[in-house]
Write a protein that holds these residues in place. Structure first.
Motif, short mmCIF file in Angstrom:
data_model
loop_
_atom_site.label_atom_id
_atom_site.label_comp_id
_atom_site.label_asym_id
_atom_site.label_seq_id
_atom_site.Cartn_x
_atom_site.Cartn_y
_atom_site.Cartn_z
N TYR A 157 0.83 -1.20 0.00
CA TYR A 157 0.00 0.00 0.00
C TYR A 157 0.87 1.25 0.00
O TYR A 157 2.00 1.24 0.47
CB TYR A 157 -0.91 0.02 1.23
CG TYR A 157 -1.88 -1.12 1.30
CD1 TYR A 157 -3.17 -1.00 0.77
CD2 TYR A 157 -1.54 -2.32 1.91
CE1 TYR A 157 -4.07 -2.05 0.83
CE2 TYR A 157 -2.44 -3.38 1.98
CZ TYR A 157 -3.70 -3.24 1.44
OH TYR A 157 -4.60 -4.29 1.50
N SER A 158 0.28 2.34 -0.50
CA SER A 158 0.98 3.61 -0.57
C SER A 158 -0.03 4.74 -0.51
O SER A 158 -1.23 4.52 -0.70
CB SER A 158 1.78 3.70 -1.87
OG SER A 158 2.57 4.87 -1.92
N ALA A 159 0.46 5.94 -0.26
CA ALA A 159 -0.39 7.13 -0.34
C ALA A 159 -0.45 7.62 -1.78
O ALA A 159 0.49 7.42 -2.56
CB ALA A 159 0.15 8.23 0.56
N TYR A 160 -1.56 8.27 -2.12
CA TYR A 160 -1.77 8.78 -3.49
C TYR A 160 -2.50 10.11 -3.40
O TYR A 160 -3.33 10.31 -2.51
CB TYR A 160 -2.61 7.78 -4.29
CG TYR A 160 -2.34 7.79 -5.78
CD1 TYR A 160 -1.50 6.85 -6.34
CD2 TYR A 160 -2.92 8.74 -6.61
CE1 TYR A 160 -1.24 6.84 -7.71
CE2 TYR A 160 -2.66 8.75 -7.97
CZ TYR A 160 -1.81 7.78 -8.52
OH TYR A 160 -1.55 7.78 -9.86
N ASN A 161 -2.18 11.02 -4.31
CA ASN A 161 -2.95 12.25 -4.44
C ASN A 161 -3.40 12.37 -5.89
O ASN A 161 -2.60 12.61 -6.79
CB ASN A 161 -2.13 13.48 -4.04
CG ASN A 161 -3.02 14.69 -3.77
OD1 ASN A 161 -4.09 14.82 -4.34
ND2 ASN A 161 -2.57 15.57 -2.90
N ASP A 162 -4.69 12.16 -6.09
CA ASP A 162 -5.29 12.19 -7.42
C ASP A 162 -5.67 13.63 -7.74
O ASP A 162 -6.84 14.00 -7.74
CB ASP A 162 -6.50 11.26 -7.44
CG ASP A 162 -7.19 11.20 -8.79
OD1 ASP A 162 -6.49 11.28 -9.81
OD2 ASP A 162 -8.44 11.08 -8.82
N PHE A 163 -4.66 14.48 -7.98
CA PHE A 163 -4.93 15.88 -8.33
C PHE A 163 -5.85 15.92 -9.55
O PHE A 163 -5.65 15.20 -10.53
CB PHE A 163 -3.64 16.62 -8.63
CG PHE A 163 -2.81 16.94 -7.42
CD1 PHE A 163 -3.06 18.07 -6.66
CD2 PHE A 163 -1.76 16.11 -7.04
CE1 PHE A 163 -2.29 18.37 -5.55
CE2 PHE A 163 -0.98 16.39 -5.94
CZ PHE A 163 -1.24 17.53 -5.18
N SER A 164 -6.87 16.78 -9.47
CA SER A 164 -7.94 16.77 -10.47
C SER A 164 -8.14 18.15 -11.07
O SER A 164 -8.18 19.15 -10.35
CB SER A 164 -9.25 16.29 -9.83
OG SER A 164 -9.08 15.00 -9.28
N PRO A 189 5.37 8.50 -0.46
CA PRO A 189 6.75 8.26 -0.88
C PRO A 189 7.15 6.79 -0.91
O PRO A 189 8.04 6.40 -1.65
CB PRO A 189 7.56 9.02 0.17
CG PRO A 189 6.69 9.03 1.39
CD PRO A 189 5.28 9.12 0.87
N TYR A 190 6.46 5.99 -0.08
CA TYR A 190 6.87 4.60 0.10
C TYR A 190 5.79 3.64 -0.38
O TYR A 190 4.61 3.98 -0.45
CB TYR A 190 7.13 4.32 1.59
CG TYR A 190 7.97 5.35 2.29
CD1 TYR A 190 9.25 5.66 1.85
CD2 TYR A 190 7.46 6.04 3.41
CE1 TYR A 190 10.02 6.62 2.50
CE2 TYR A 190 8.23 6.99 4.06
CZ TYR A 190 9.49 7.28 3.60
OH TYR A 190 10.24 8.23 4.24
N LEU A 191 6.23 2.44 -0.67
CA LEU A 191 5.34 1.30 -0.85
C LEU A 191 5.64 0.33 0.29
O LEU A 191 6.78 -0.14 0.42
CB LEU A 191 5.58 0.63 -2.20
CG LEU A 191 4.70 -0.58 -2.51
CD1 LEU A 191 3.22 -0.18 -2.58
CD2 LEU A 191 5.11 -1.25 -3.82
N VAL A 192 4.64 0.08 1.11
CA VAL A 192 4.83 -0.71 2.33
C VAL A 192 4.16 -2.06 2.15
O VAL A 192 2.99 -2.13 1.76
CB VAL A 192 4.25 0.01 3.56
CG1 VAL A 192 4.42 -0.82 4.82
CG2 VAL A 192 4.91 1.39 3.73
#
Length: 287
Positions: A157-164, A189-192
């Motif tokens: 899992y990772s964080a994402y920002n779907d700028f629209s 920044p990471y994939l955990v």
């Protein structure tokens, strides 16, 4: 353990693990365990490292340039309006109660950028918005996956920002144009590894703009759960190791705030998810 894609000292792309603010190079410019983090997932290296990584070339995390967590996914599949709080603010809650399948759109891999990279606001819009989300990465070939087996297919899992780009997104019923401008898919920044996180429904997602909390929700508030998403998506398309599913954004996006919370040049947007770190991007006008 935090895995990441980043540039080597010579500027070429590589990947590795980040421990105690030190980046160990496991890619082509280091131990060369696999050419990319996606390949490491496919080869079963991701999440299965012993202590051998400590022999790799190492640099301070502060000196590396982050790339999207997975730089070369075959598919990036995004889910729309998938938190109850976002359904409420969009006025779609009544419709969603009767919805039998998730709303799906795609994002192109080359629209993504990494942690600390600029979010590029197109010159053609005044409606640039953020959407903090949690992304999952598929770990093995997935086709017609049953819900009760779905978590077995998640590598991490990772964080994402779907700028629209809202005016482009809402010009028609199809959202793809507003979701695919260059430099608008923040990923990292990471994939955990999934095994490091336990029950992901207990994680909390928070999005901040210039330090102001705009979104905050538990992953448990997803309308369509992660198993439901994987089962549905693999019902119509096969997924491969390294493919990405972006699971949806909570309420609190800029478009529905009063006064408007849409983004401006210089705004710093952070997406923080329990155990996944902080994804930070600054809004910069696109050339």
């Amino acid at each position: 353990m935090n895995y990441a894609s980043f540039t080597a000292a010579d500027g070429s792309p590589t990947w590795g693990v980040i421990i105690d603010a030190q980046a160990y190079d496991l890619g082509p410019t280091g131990l060369n365990l696999a050419p990319t983090l996606r390949a490491a997932v496919e080869q079963g290296i991701f999440g299965a490292l012993g202590e051998e990584f400590r022999t790799a070339p190492v640099r301070p995390e502060a000196d590396i340039e982050f790339l999207p967590a997975i730089t070369d996914p075959g598919k990036v599949i995004c889910i729309g309006v998938n938190y109850r709080s976002h359904q409420n603010e969009t006025g779609n809650a009544a419709h969603q109660k009767e919805q039998k399948a998730p709303t799906i759109f795609t994002r192109f891999a080359d629209s993504q950028m990494g942690h600390l990279q600029p979010a590029l606001m197109p010159a053609t819009t005044n409606e640039f918005d953020y959407e903090g989300e949690m992304a999952l990465v598929i770990g093995k070939q997935a086709w017609h996956v049953a819900e009760d087996e779905a978590f077995d297919y998640v590598a991490g899992y990772s964080a994402y920002n779907d700028f629209s780009v809202r005016d482009w997104q809402l010009a028609t019923t199809q959202w793809t144009p507003g979701k695919n401008f260059p430099g608008t898919g923040g990923f990292g920044p990471y994939l955990v590894p999934a095994a490091d996180l336990g029950d992901v429904t207990k994680l909390t997602l928070e999005t901040r703009v210039n330090g102001d909390v705009r979104q905050k929700a538990s992953v448990a508030d997803l309308y369509f759960t992660i198993p439901q998403l994987i089962a549905y998506i693999t019902g119509f398309t096969p997924l491969s190791p390294g493919d990405v599913i972006v699971t949806g954004t909570p309420g609190g996006v800029g478009r529905f705030m009063t006064p408007s919370g849409l983004l401006n040049e210089g705004d710093v947007v952070e997406v923080e998810i329990t155990g996944l770190g902080v994804l930070r991007n600054t809004v910069v006008p696109s050339a």
